[in-house]
Design a protein around this motif. Structure first.
Motif, PDB file in Angstrom:
ATOM      1  N   THR A  82       0.836  -1.208   0.000  1.00 29.52           N
ATOM      2  CA  THR A  82       0.000   0.000   0.000  1.00 29.52           C
ATOM      3  C   THR A  82       0.872   1.260   0.000  1.00 29.52           C
ATOM      4  O   THR A  82       0.624   2.226  -0.734  1.00 29.52           O
ATOM      5  N   LYS A  83       1.906   1.219   0.846  1.00 27.88           N
ATOM      6  CA  LYS A  83       2.809   2.382   0.922  1.00 27.88           C
ATOM      7  C   LYS A  83       3.540   2.597  -0.394  1.00 27.88           C
ATOM      8  O   LYS A  83       3.749   3.733  -0.837  1.00 27.88           O
ATOM      9  N   GLU A  85       2.545   1.798  -3.386  1.00 24.80           N
ATOM     10  CA  GLU A  85       1.609   2.359  -4.363  1.00 24.80           C
ATOM     11  C   GLU A  85       1.395   3.846  -4.116  1.00 24.80           C
ATOM     12  O   GLU A  85       1.403   4.656  -5.043  1.00 24.80           O
ATOM     13  N   ASN A  86       1.231   4.218  -2.796  1.00 26.19           N
ATOM     14  CA  ASN A  86       1.044   5.641  -2.469  1.00 26.19           C
ATOM     15  C   ASN A  86       2.291   6.461  -2.832  1.00 26.19           C
ATOM     16  O   ASN A  86       2.197   7.576  -3.362  1.00 26.19           O
ATOM     17  N   ASN A  89       2.672   6.905  -6.613  1.00 26.14           N
ATOM     18  CA  ASN A  89       1.750   7.942  -7.095  1.00 26.14           C
ATOM     19  C   ASN A  89       2.265   9.342  -6.763  1.00 26.14           C
ATOM     20  O   ASN A  89       2.197  10.267  -7.564  1.00 26.14           O
ATOM     21  N   LYS A  90       2.774   9.453  -5.507  1.00 26.77           N
ATOM     22  CA  LYS A  90       3.266  10.758  -5.071  1.00 26.77           C
ATOM     23  C   LYS A  90       4.496  11.177  -5.875  1.00 26.77           C
ATOM     24  O   LYS A  90       4.641  12.332  -6.279  1.00 26.77           O
TER      25      LYS A  90
END
Length: 426
Positions: A82-83, A85-86, A89-90
């Motif tokens: 999850t991290k 992916e975040n 994106n960032k």
């Protein structure tokens, strides 16, 4: 005796004490071994059961822990995914923003570079012009300095060469003098030379006597006797002179020391205070060529000189003797009054020490002057080498200035390199 009953038939047996104890021991050992074996089997069984129980417990505990860790690992993997992916994106968002920002900055920098390149070209041209002016100024200063050094070097060299020339002429004069005359004439000419030198300065010695020694009553004589008196007729100083010369072709060469004994004898017989040997013997002996040589360590108050020191030695001895004149006047007065003169010897020794000290100082200054001339020559040579080196460096600097171009000045500048490439492409 002991009795034993058979357990099967009931018969009694009589055995002695020793056999009884042996049978009892056998029975007891057998029972003991049986008990031990039984206990060992029991212990082994309990041990195996305990091990199995412990293994089951450990296996159960490990299984629980493994299941728990697998669950934790799965949770961490999910969290990390999850991290990631975040973060991805960032980063993509920031990258796009940063790319847009950098693109804008690049466009601004390009405009500034174009403006700065125009300024740099003008500044480089001005700097080159300024450097050329500085090089011209330095060249003029260096040329002026070089001319000044050359002039000074020339003057010092001419002065030194003039002194060397004078010395060489004097040496050649004496060599030619000796080569043209017989042995007898050489000796007589040296006497005549010294006599002429003294007569040139005779007005300085108004009460002095300087004549040939013609008195042979004692069987020998010197060449000249010098005596000087004050206005009251008191003798200031007296010197017995012996002149010795020798032709280069003379078969038997004499040494200066060959004449010391006879000269000392003449001095004492003619009642002279000092003895001086004016000599051209041993011309290659530096000991006699460096100045006034004091040989009083062998003969009292005796000196050896070259002809050029004839007048300086008379003047030196006379000036030192003037310091002792008061002692001599006092001595004469005491002699007339028949007074004890025991301190006269002390005063004369003081005069002798003063003369020796002044002589050493004069010799040291004479040697120091020669050393200074040698140092001056060495300094001039170093100055000449420095000027030659400066001229070479100036020539190299001039070559570099002539070879200077805009491309070479901007060789390591990436900005200017890109500019030139753009100009070349256009």
């Amino acid at each position: 005796m002991n009795e034993i009953k058979c357990p099967n038939c009931g018969t009694l047996f009589q055995i002695d004490e020793k056999d009884y104890h042996s049978i009892v021991k056998q029975i007891r050992d057998k029972e003991f071994e049986k008990e031990i074996s039984l206990r060992e089997n029991r212990y082994q069984l309990e041990k195996e059961n305990a091990v199995k129980l412990a293994e089951n417990s450990i296996e159960k505990s490990l299984t629980e822990k493994i299941n728990k860790k697998d669950l934790e690992i799965q949770n961490l993997k999910n969290e990390l995914k999850t991290k990631e992916e975040n973060l991805q994106n960032k980063l993509e968002k920031n990258y796009i923003e940063e790319l847009n920002k950098k693109t804008l900055e690049i466009n601004e920098l390009k405009n500034k570079i174009k403006l700065q390149e125009s300024k740099n070209e003008l500044a480089i041209q001005n700097a080159i012009t300024e450097k050329e002016k500085q090089i011209d100024t330095l060249s003029n200063k260096l040329e002026l300095s070089k001319n000044e050094f050359l002039l000074k070097e020339k003057n010092l060299k001419e002065n030194y060469e003039e002194k060397i020339k004078t010395k060489d002429e004097q040496i050649l004069y004496y060599k030619d003098f000796k080569a043209k005359q017989s042995t007898k004439m050489i000796g007589e000419s040296l006497e005549q030379h010294c006599n002429n030198e003294f007569n040139k300065l005779r007005p300085l010695f108004k009460n002095a006597y300087f004549e040939k020694d013609n008195d042979i009553k004692t069987g020998s004589k010197g060449d000249f006797i010098f005596r000087d008196f004050d206005d009251e007729g008191i003798e200031i100083v007296s010197i017995m002179f012996e002149m010795k010369n020798e032709a280069d072709t003379t078969a038997s060469k004499h040494k200066n020391e060959d004449f010391f004994k006879e000269l000392d004898k003449d001095r004492k017989e003619k009642n002279c205070e000092y003895a001086v040997l004016v000599s051209l013997l041993e011309t290659n002996n530096d000991y006699y060529n460096e100045g006034i040589v004091d040989v009083s360590y062998r003969y009292d108050k005796m000196y050896v000189i070259r002809p050029q020191f004839f007048i300086p030695l008379i003047t030196l001895i006379r000036n030192l003797a003037m310091n002792a004149l008061e002692y001599k006047k006092e001595l004469k007065l005491k002699e007339e009054q028949n007074i004890d003169i025991s301190h006269f010897e002390e005063n004369m020794n003081a005069f002798k020490e003063g003369f020796g000290r002044n002589y050493r100082i004069a010799s040291e200054k004479f040697k120091k002057a020669i050393d200074e001339i040698d140092k001056t020559i060495d300094h001039l040579q170093k100055t000449k080498d420095a000027l030659i080196s400066s001229e070479n460096n100036l020539r190299l600097a001039n070559n570099k200035a002539e070879d200077l171009t805009i491309q070479k000045l901007t060789k390591n500048s990436e900005t200017m390199k890109k500019k030139f490439e753009e100009l070349k492409n256009k």
